[in-house]
Design a protein around this motif. Structure first.
Motif, short mmCIF file in Angstrom:
data_model
loop_
_atom_site.label_atom_id
_atom_site.label_comp_id
_atom_site.label_asym_id
_atom_site.label_seq_id
_atom_site.Cartn_x
_atom_site.Cartn_y
_atom_site.Cartn_z
N TYR A 2 3.86 78.66 41.04
CA TYR A 2 4.53 77.44 41.46
C TYR A 2 6.03 77.65 41.41
CZ TYR A 2 -0.04 75.43 40.39
OH TYR A 2 -1.38 75.17 40.37
N THR A 3 6.75 76.76 42.09
CA THR A 3 8.20 76.77 42.01
C THR A 3 8.68 75.46 41.41
OG1 THR A 3 8.42 75.93 44.28
CG2 THR A 3 8.51 78.33 43.98
N ILE A 4 9.84 75.54 40.80
CA ILE A 4 10.55 74.35 40.35
C ILE A 4 11.90 74.43 41.03
CG2 ILE A 4 11.52 73.08 38.40
CD1 ILE A 4 9.38 74.46 36.62
N ASP A 5 12.15 73.49 41.94
CA ASP A 5 13.37 73.51 42.75
C ASP A 5 13.77 72.07 43.04
OD1 ASP A 5 15.39 73.77 44.66
OD2 ASP A 5 14.35 75.36 45.75
N ILE A 6 14.95 71.67 42.59
CA ILE A 6 15.43 70.31 42.78
C ILE A 6 15.38 69.91 44.25
CG2 ILE A 6 17.48 68.83 42.60
CD1 ILE A 6 18.26 70.56 40.13
N ALA A 7 15.72 70.84 45.14
CA ALA A 7 15.77 70.56 46.58
C ALA A 7 14.49 71.00 47.29
CB ALA A 7 16.97 71.27 47.20
N GLY A 8 13.50 71.49 46.57
CA GLY A 8 12.29 72.01 47.18
C GLY A 8 11.30 70.93 47.54
N SER A 9 10.26 71.34 48.25
CA SER A 9 9.19 70.42 48.62
C SER A 9 7.90 71.22 48.77
CB SER A 9 9.53 69.69 49.92
OG SER A 9 9.64 70.62 50.99
N GLY A 10 6.82 70.52 48.99
CA GLY A 10 5.53 71.16 49.19
C GLY A 10 4.62 71.00 48.00
N PRO A 11 3.35 71.32 48.20
CA PRO A 11 2.35 71.08 47.15
C PRO A 11 2.46 72.02 45.94
CG PRO A 11 1.35 72.20 49.02
CD PRO A 11 2.76 71.84 49.43
N LEU A 12 3.18 73.12 46.08
CA LEU A 12 3.31 74.06 44.97
C LEU A 12 4.70 74.01 44.33
CD1 LEU A 12 1.39 77.14 46.45
CD2 LEU A 12 0.52 75.32 44.95
N ASN A 13 5.48 72.99 44.67
CA ASN A 13 6.84 72.84 44.12
C ASN A 13 6.94 71.58 43.27
OD1 ASN A 13 9.81 73.66 44.12
ND2 ASN A 13 9.90 71.52 44.73
N PHE A 14 7.65 71.71 42.17
CA PHE A 14 8.02 70.57 41.34
C PHE A 14 9.53 70.43 41.42
CE2 PHE A 14 4.07 72.15 39.63
CZ PHE A 14 3.34 71.00 39.40
N THR A 15 10.05 69.20 41.42
CA THR A 15 11.50 69.01 41.53
C THR A 15 12.19 68.91 40.18
OG1 THR A 15 11.17 66.62 41.80
CG2 THR A 15 11.36 67.94 43.82
N SER A 16 11.43 69.02 39.10
CA SER A 16 12.02 69.06 37.76
C SER A 16 11.12 69.86 36.84
CB SER A 16 12.22 67.64 37.20
OG SER A 16 10.97 67.05 36.88
N VAL A 17 11.70 70.37 35.77
CA VAL A 17 10.91 71.08 34.77
C VAL A 17 9.95 70.10 34.09
CG1 VAL A 17 11.02 72.48 32.66
CG2 VAL A 17 12.77 72.77 34.43
N GLY A 18 10.42 68.89 33.86
CA GLY A 18 9.58 67.87 33.23
C GLY A 18 8.34 67.55 34.03
N ALA A 19 8.46 67.49 35.35
CA ALA A 19 7.29 67.21 36.20
C ALA A 19 6.27 68.35 36.09
CB ALA A 19 7.73 67.00 37.64
N ALA A 20 6.75 69.58 36.03
CA ALA A 20 5.85 70.73 35.89
C ALA A 20 5.14 70.68 34.54
CB ALA A 20 6.63 72.03 36.05
#
Length: 185
Positions: A2-20
């Motif tokens: 998975y990725t964690i990227d504030i500006a990212g999107s998609g089903p394998l991305n989280f926009t914060s560490v907390g969400a992950a």
């Protein structure tokens, strides 16, 4: 992966560490889980509690894109929640290649490992106390704290038990703090 990227999107991305972390704690794991964290400033307080399914063959890995470019930062206001990142009763969790910092005004602990958090790995990170804590003589500024209690004003007098063993703290740079690393228990 998975990725964690504030500006990212998609089903394998989280926009914060907390969400992950929330997703991990809700779903658990059945195999190694890897999070690649994009460069950016993540202003959040993280508390990783137990993750179902972790063991010596299934771990959780958080890897920043670069030690100085991926920054997890927080300014705590309570001495019992003085951490930026707390690994609490969560074994087999690893962080690497990022900055973990506090900007607390009266106290701050960038990284707090407690409870049964054995086999944690912290590698190639910058652990920084920034802001007023960078030059403070206050014992409430601790780069890495390993103990059984939450109150940073009494890190060595806690009666709580900690079962932290086989922790690997390797190739990190700890900047400022009254204590660089404090261990009790």
């Amino acid at each position: 992966s998975y990725t964690i990227d504030i500006a990212g999107s998609g089903p394998l991305n989280f926009t914060s560490v907390g969400a992950a972390v929330s997703a991990l704690q809700c779903a658990g794991i059945t195999d190694d889980v890897y999070f690649t964290i994009a460069n950016g400033i993540y202003n959040e307080q993280i508390n990783i509690g137990g993750v179902s399914g972790v063991n010596d063959t299934t771990r959780v890995w958080f890897t920043g894109s670069s030690p100085s470019g991926t920054v997890l930062t927080f300014s705590p206001v309570s001495p019992t929640a003085a951490h930026t990142l707390r690994i609490n009763n969560s074994p087999y969790v690893s962080f690497s290649n990022m900055t973990i910092q506090t900007t607390g005004i009266s106290f701050g602990v960038p990284l707090h490992i407690m409870g049964s958090s054995h086999e944690a790995k912290i590698k190639n990170c910058i652990v920084r106390i920034a802001g007023s804590g960078a030059s403070s003589s206050n014992a409430g500024y601790i780069g890495i704290l390993i103990n059984g209690g939450t109150d940073v004003t009494n890190p060595f007098t806690t009666s709580a038990t900690t079962f932290v063993n086989n922790v690997e703290i390797d190739s990190n740079r700890i900047i400022a703090g009254y204590y660089s690393i404090a261990i009790n228990g």
